[in-house]
Design an enzyme around this catalytic site. Structure first.
Site, PDB file in Angstrom:
ATOM      1  N   PHE A  79       4.583  13.984  35.498  1.00  0.00           N
ATOM      2  CA  PHE A  79       4.588  13.765  34.053  1.00  0.00           C
ATOM      3  C   PHE A  79       3.956  14.949  33.319  1.00  0.00           C
ATOM      4  O   PHE A  79       2.842  15.354  33.644  1.00  0.00           O
ATOM      5  CB  PHE A  79       3.813  12.476  33.754  1.00  0.00           C
ATOM      6  CG  PHE A  79       3.713  12.118  32.306  1.00  0.00           C
ATOM      7  CD1 PHE A  79       4.802  11.594  31.633  1.00  0.00           C
ATOM      8  CD2 PHE A  79       2.528  12.291  31.614  1.00  0.00           C
ATOM      9  CE1 PHE A  79       4.708  11.253  30.293  1.00  0.00           C
ATOM     10  CE2 PHE A  79       2.422  11.952  30.284  1.00  0.00           C
ATOM     11  CZ  PHE A  79       3.518  11.427  29.611  1.00  0.00           C
TER      12      PHE A  79
ATOM     13  N   HIS B  59      -5.786  16.850  41.939  1.00  0.00           N
ATOM     14  CA  HIS B  59      -4.547  16.104  41.698  1.00  0.00           C
ATOM     15  C   HIS B  59      -3.279  16.898  42.045  1.00  0.00           C
ATOM     16  O   HIS B  59      -2.403  16.411  42.748  1.00  0.00           O
ATOM     17  CB  HIS B  59      -4.482  15.661  40.234  1.00  0.00           C
ATOM     18  CG  HIS B  59      -3.265  14.858  39.924  1.00  0.00           C
ATOM     19  ND1 HIS B  59      -3.020  13.613  40.481  1.00  0.00           N
ATOM     20  CD2 HIS B  59      -2.185  15.124  39.124  1.00  0.00           C
ATOM     21  CE1 HIS B  59      -1.867  13.143  40.036  1.00  0.00           C
ATOM     22  NE2 HIS B  59      -1.342  14.042  39.221  1.00  0.00           N
TER      23      HIS B  59
ATOM     24  N   ASP C 118      -9.628  13.198  42.678  1.00  0.00           N
ATOM     25  CA  ASP C 118      -8.478  13.369  41.789  1.00  0.00           C
ATOM     26  C   ASP C 118      -8.939  12.970  40.396  1.00  0.00           C
ATOM     27  O   ASP C 118      -9.367  11.839  40.180  1.00  0.00           O
ATOM     28  CB  ASP C 118      -7.329  12.463  42.269  1.00  0.00           C
ATOM     29  CG  ASP C 118      -6.049  12.629  41.464  1.00  0.00           C
ATOM     30  OD1 ASP C 118      -6.120  12.983  40.272  1.00  0.00           O
ATOM     31  OD2 ASP C 118      -4.971  12.373  42.033  1.00  0.00           O
TER      32      ASP C 118
ATOM     33  N   SER D 205       2.624  12.779  41.831  1.00  0.00           N
ATOM     34  CA  SER D 205       2.139  11.966  40.713  1.00  0.00           C
ATOM     35  C   SER D 205       3.226  11.008  40.220  1.00  0.00           C
ATOM     36  O   SER D 205       3.711  10.184  40.995  1.00  0.00           O
ATOM     37  CB  SER D 205       1.640  12.895  39.598  1.00  0.00           C
ATOM     38  OG  SER D 205       0.899  12.191  38.638  1.00  0.00           O
ATOM     39  N   MET D 206       3.651  11.116  38.951  1.00  0.00           N
ATOM     40  CA  MET D 206       4.737  10.260  38.483  1.00  0.00           C
ATOM     41  C   MET D 206       6.004  10.494  39.297  1.00  0.00           C
ATOM     42  O   MET D 206       6.801   9.576  39.511  1.00  0.00           O
ATOM     43  CB  MET D 206       5.017  10.517  37.003  1.00  0.00           C
ATOM     44  CG  MET D 206       6.144   9.660  36.429  1.00  0.00           C
ATOM     45  SD  MET D 206       6.732  10.238  34.835  1.00  0.00           S
ATOM     46  CE  MET D 206       7.639  11.726  35.298  1.00  0.00           C
TER      47      MET D 206
END
Length: 254
Positions: A25, A224, A194, A93-94
């Site tokens: 994202f 992250h 993270d 992530s996303m």
């Protein structure tokens, strides 16, 4: 709309095993490009699309929603299916959440899933307010660049588009509700330190994927955006080993 230099999608034509890579994202393919190039060098066919609204301006991204981003990945997945005997999906992530969604929707057509610090839950209080906040504030400070390795930067927006972010909870809820559909092998790389995604997402995966198909690898020296961090090579080589273990057809260079 002009692209940020370096935000271009990446594609490589290799053998009969394909990999779809999904960036995160407000991010761009830049965060995944070294991973894609590593897999391409091993003989894989690689597709790394740029999600709509990403890599241009956060204002443009505010005109998109999760369904638009997923539709782009779905299109890329369909293209790989038409050119490869088997397809693996991988995401950050996303992008990891959307990789899991593809596995839910397509079942065994997705041969396996690798995610890096996947985002599956509302663990940032601000996101709970996004549906209301979007009526008053177009953007808030961004969450990009969470990298431990000195001198490395992520090509991503410095502002988070609130209207776009407000659509994420619907994606997370949908993916969580259908995790039981995933029977394929799933490899998760998780950074305990993270500063973007909290441990809740990995906890959900541990609780819902209980048929022995889940492996979690801790990244103790990465934040992250681990695909650009100190243990990136570990992710790249580990994901390649994962493919070699679970593919039923040989890689081009094997």
């Amino acid at each position: 709309m002009p692209l940020m230099p370096g935000a271009e999608p990446y594609h490589h034509e290799g053998g009969q095993v394909g990999v779809l890579l999904c960036h995160g994202f407000t991010g761009t393919p830049q965060s995944m490009r070294p991973w894609g190039e590593h897999l391409a060098a091993a003989g894989l066919t690689v597709s790394l699309p740029r999600l709509p609204g990403h890599g241009t301006t956060w204002q443009e991204m505010n005109r998109t929603r999760w369904e638009d981003w997923y539709a782009e990945l779905d299109l890329a997945f369909g293209d790989l299916r038409g050119r490869c005997a088997e397809v693996f999906v991988m995401g950050l992530s996303m992008g990891g959440c959307m990789a899991l969604r593809l596995a839910e929707v397509y079942g065994e057509t997705v041969r396996g899933v690798v995610t890096v610090n996947p985002s599956l839950a509302i663990d940032v209080p601000l996101l709970r307010l996004a549906p209301l906040l979007k009526l008053f504030v177009p953007s808030v400070p961004g969450v990009s660049g969470d990298i431990k390795k000195p001198g490395v930067t992520e090509l991503a927006y410095t502002r988070t588009p609130v209207r776009a972010a407000a659509t994420l909870p619907r994606l997370w809820s949908l993916v969580q509700s259908e995790l039981y559909r995933i029977t394929q092998p799933v490899l998760v790389y998780h950074s305990p330190e993270d500063h973007v995604v909290k441990p809740e997402s990995v906890r959900i995966l541990r609780e819902r994927l209980t048929n022995g198909n889940l492996e979690i690898v801790q990244l103790m020296d990465s934040y992250h955006v681990a695909t650009l961090d100190n243990e990136a090579d570990r992710i790249f080589s580990g994901s390649l080993d994962f493919i070699r273990t679970h593919a039923s057809v040989p890689l081009q260079r094997d």
